[in-house]
Design an enzyme around this catalytic site. Structure first.
Site, PDB file in Angstrom:
ATOM      1  N   LYS A   5       0.830  -1.224   0.000  1.00  0.00           N
ATOM      2  CA  LYS A   5       0.000   0.000   0.000  1.00  0.00           C
ATOM      3  C   LYS A   5       0.850   1.254   0.000  1.00  0.00           C
ATOM      4  O   LYS A   5       0.576   2.205   0.743  1.00  0.00           O
ATOM      5  CB  LYS A   5      -0.960   0.002   1.191  1.00  0.00           C
ATOM      6  CG  LYS A   5      -1.897  -1.193   1.200  1.00  0.00           C
ATOM      7  CD  LYS A   5      -2.893  -1.096   2.332  1.00  0.00           C
ATOM      8  CE  LYS A   5      -3.761  -2.329   2.429  1.00  0.00           C
ATOM      9  NZ  LYS A   5      -3.008  -3.565   2.771  1.00  0.00           N
TER      10      LYS A   5
HETATM   11  O1  NUP Z   1      -9.200  -3.151   1.783  1.00  0.00           O
HETATM   12  C1  NUP Z   1      -8.326  -3.932   2.152  1.00  0.00           C
HETATM   13  N1  NUP Z   1      -8.566  -4.770   3.179  1.00  0.00           N
HETATM   14  C2  NUP Z   1      -7.642  -5.695   3.621  1.00  0.00           C
HETATM   15  O2  NUP Z   1      -7.943  -6.446   4.547  1.00  0.00           O
HETATM   16  C3  NUP Z   1      -7.076  -4.007   1.505  1.00  0.00           C
HETATM   17  C4  NUP Z   1      -6.136  -4.939   1.926  1.00  0.00           C
HETATM   18  N2  NUP Z   1      -4.983  -5.032   1.270  1.00  0.00           N
HETATM   19  N3  NUP Z   1      -6.411  -5.756   3.003  1.00  0.00           N
HETATM   20  C5  NUP Z   1      -5.393  -6.742   3.419  1.00  0.00           C
HETATM   21  O3  NUP Z   1      -5.873  -8.046   3.092  1.00  0.00           O
HETATM   22  C6  NUP Z   1      -5.076  -6.785   4.902  1.00  0.00           C
HETATM   23  O4  NUP Z   1      -4.069  -5.853   5.229  1.00  0.00           O
HETATM   24  C7  NUP Z   1      -4.627  -8.227   5.076  1.00  0.00           C
HETATM   25  O5  NUP Z   1      -3.292  -8.375   4.639  1.00  0.00           O
HETATM   26  C8  NUP Z   1      -5.546  -8.985   4.138  1.00  0.00           C
HETATM   27  C9  NUP Z   1      -6.826  -9.473   4.792  1.00  0.00           C
HETATM   28  O6  NUP Z   1      -6.534 -10.405   5.787  1.00  0.00           O
HETATM   29  P1  NUP Z   1      -7.647 -11.322   6.526  1.00  0.00           P
HETATM   30  O7  NUP Z   1      -8.701 -10.397   7.048  1.00  0.00           O
HETATM   31  O8  NUP Z   1      -8.172 -12.298   5.525  1.00  0.00           O
HETATM   32  O9  NUP Z   1      -6.859 -11.975   7.622  1.00  0.00           O
END
Ligand code: NUP
Length: 266
Positions: free
Chosen positions: A96
């Site tokens: 990000k």
């Molecule tokens: O909007 C977003 N939401 C999110 O959870 C964008 C992301 N990149 N993430 C990432 O996705 C978050 O930082 C984590 O690495 C993963 C979700 O993890 P989990 O909720 O399935 O454990």
């Protein structure tokens, strides 16, 4: 078509909606025999999960925070993890990043040249000049945050429908066919709208599993035309399916269940 998109299409194996396994290792959640080694066990934990899921995953997505948190030990574990991922599977570095061009250039170098990710996530809310250094890597994917899964996505992203402007910009940035977008599973209605605006761009959808998103609704709203244009990420729901010595088998079962539901939704 970019090299990134070609690799993604191949990794999808004909599936419209594909599994992205999030590699977010948290030593505090490891089974007892690994927990005692702390961050020193990250690499071993990840390797076991990769070995158990590599025929089911089209994408692996390490979130950089879970490695940077452990300093040198964590960064070494990240390199070892990336080296262990079969070369035909797509890697997304969930970093990000977003900064002025001069600094963004160094972030892009670190993630693409240094760590060798196929794609990275970028925070576009600082504007076009901050995304350009990533776009210059035309053979790699640049996956732009549009509407995130967290409650705070209402604060700015939804304000005056700002996220829709980001979708428009992402389409403009897509001259090399290497741009994707992120939409949280919490927003199926908006996802359908975004899919219409974004054409067949890859959409990465986190928020299924621990964050409670509805997979069926996501597939219905987000499917693209070509294979691999909808990538559903699950991190904790796979990694910590069991806290026992059987964690790798349990991660496979969780991944199998998700892939089964993705196929049914096609
Ligand atoms: O909007 C977003 N939401 C999110 O959870 C964008 C992301 N990149 N993430 C990432 O996705 C978050 O930082 C984590 O690495 C993963 C979700 O993890 P989990 O909720 O399935 O454990």
């Amino acid at each position: 078509v970019s090299k990134f998109l070609d690799k993604l299409t191949a990794a999808a194996k004909g599936q419209a909606c594909c599994l992205c396994v999030g590699l977010d290792p948290d030593p505090g959640k490891f089974p007892a025999h690994l927990k005692e080694k702390g961050a020193g066990a990250i690499s071993e934990f990840n390797r076991a999960v990769i070995d158990a899921t590599k025929d089911l995953a089209a994408v692996y997505k390490p979130n950089l925070a879970f490695y940077e948190a452990h300093g040198e030990t964590g960064l070494r574990a990240l390199s070892e993890t990336l080296a262990h991922i079969p070369s035909e599977i797509v890697t997304i570095g969930d970093a990000k990043r977003g900064d002025i061009g001069n600094s963004a250039k160094q972030y892009a170098r670190a993630l693409f040249d240094g760590l060798g990710f196929d794609a990275v996530t970028v925070n576009p809310y600082m504007g076009t000049d901050c995304v350009l250094p990533f776009l210059e890597y035309a053979d790699r994917g640049v996956i732009v945050l549009v509407l995130t899964s967290n409650p705070g996505s209402a604060d700015f992203q939804r304000h005056h429908h700002l996220f829709l402007r980001v979708v428009e910009m992402a389409a403009e940035w897509n001259k090399s066919g290497n741009v994707g977008i992120v939409v949280g599973a919490q927003h199926p209605e908006e996802l359908a709208k975004i899919r219409l605006l974004a054409g067949d761009m890859p959409i990465l959808v986190p928020g299924v599993g621990a964050q409670g998103g509805d997979l069926a609704a996501v597939i219905e709203a987000g499917k693209g035309k070509e294979p691999g244009r909808l990538l559903v990420n699950v991190s904790r729901g796979i990694l910590y399916a069991s806290s026992g010595v059987d964690f790798a088998d349990a991660s496979r079962k969780a991944a199998e269940d998700l892939v089964g539901r993705m196929k049914d939704g096609d």
